[in-house]
Design an enzyme around this catalytic site. Sequence first.
Site, short mmCIF file in Angstrom:
data_model
loop_
_atom_site.label_atom_id
_atom_site.label_comp_id
_atom_site.label_asym_id
_atom_site.label_seq_id
_atom_site.Cartn_x
_atom_site.Cartn_y
_atom_site.Cartn_z
CG HIS A 1 10.20 15.53 33.39
ND1 HIS A 1 11.37 16.14 33.40
CD2 HIS A 1 10.20 14.59 33.87
CE1 HIS A 1 12.31 15.20 33.66
NE2 HIS A 1 11.45 14.05 34.07
CB SER B 1 14.21 11.88 33.37
OG SER B 1 13.81 12.49 34.78
CG ASP C 1 11.41 19.24 32.80
OD1 ASP C 1 10.85 19.31 33.96
OD2 ASP C 1 12.14 18.73 32.15
#
Length: 311
Positions: free
Chosen positions: A281, A157, A251
């Site tokens: 995610h 991320s 995501d």
Amino acid sequence: MHADEIHPQAREAMAAQSDLSRLRRLGPKPLRLLARAANWWQNRDPPAVGGVEDRTIPGPAGKIPVRVYRPRGDGPSPTVVFFHGGGFVLGSLGSHDILCRRLVRESDCAVVSVDYRLAPEHPFPAAVEDAYAATEWAAENPDFLGSDRGLAVVGDSAGGTLAAVVSLMAADRGGPDIDHQALVYPAVGADERHESVERHAGTVLSKADLTWFRDCYFESDIDERNPYADPMHARDCSGVAPATVVTAGFDPLRDGGTAYAERLVSEGVPVRYENYEDMVHGFATMYEVDRSRELVADLAADLRGAFAPRE
């Protein structure tokens, strides 16, 4: 690009997580305290590795806390510098402790997990400066780390963004030499017009969450266009390290990560791209989800391949 439905294990893990959209009104500091308590419970029985050491290293604005994980065996071994996710606002050494331990066990690399400065107290470019300084430190201290001088950067991320940015900075500045970069659902090239945002915002991350993280991290629109904020804005990426780019089918950040992988390929950078079609995610830290273990095994295989000439 996405499966018919989210994997049942991921859906179960999502149901057990706190609702960020509801909790972020508390502000970053209370959120971090809640996360710390959750991390303590989650990490109560961690996977064993050869050794773990918490220490500080020199940084551009003071000492940077890091956690050094060493593999079993006599070594020497390659080094992975790891950057945790959390939107540049959340996340810590504790939030990704199990992930780092699994990566050590699967790859036989030493891992240096970096507790970089967080926004909004420390907006861009503080996290970038700490990430690059930590990578330089790892490259300059092979004896302490028991390193064979092999070096990779890995992150998920926001941490995936930092790994990509550090790779770009290293190419621009002539070092340190990075053998591989692994970007797990990185926050790069994001665009509200992307199909993945339109269809999947609200699955783990809402549009409001994405805006909140962005507003915490950036003080101006000019900062957002800086290539060291998002390497999609760089003029030239051809000199960066070979890459693994991982996305998740459900995501909202998926299309940005895909676009960055495609750009690297177009500029001659060796890339292995994989989209986990039934994942969301954050699945790398959903430790009871089988795909999380598969991801670590895949990353470890890529790292072993990157370092194979040294073995």
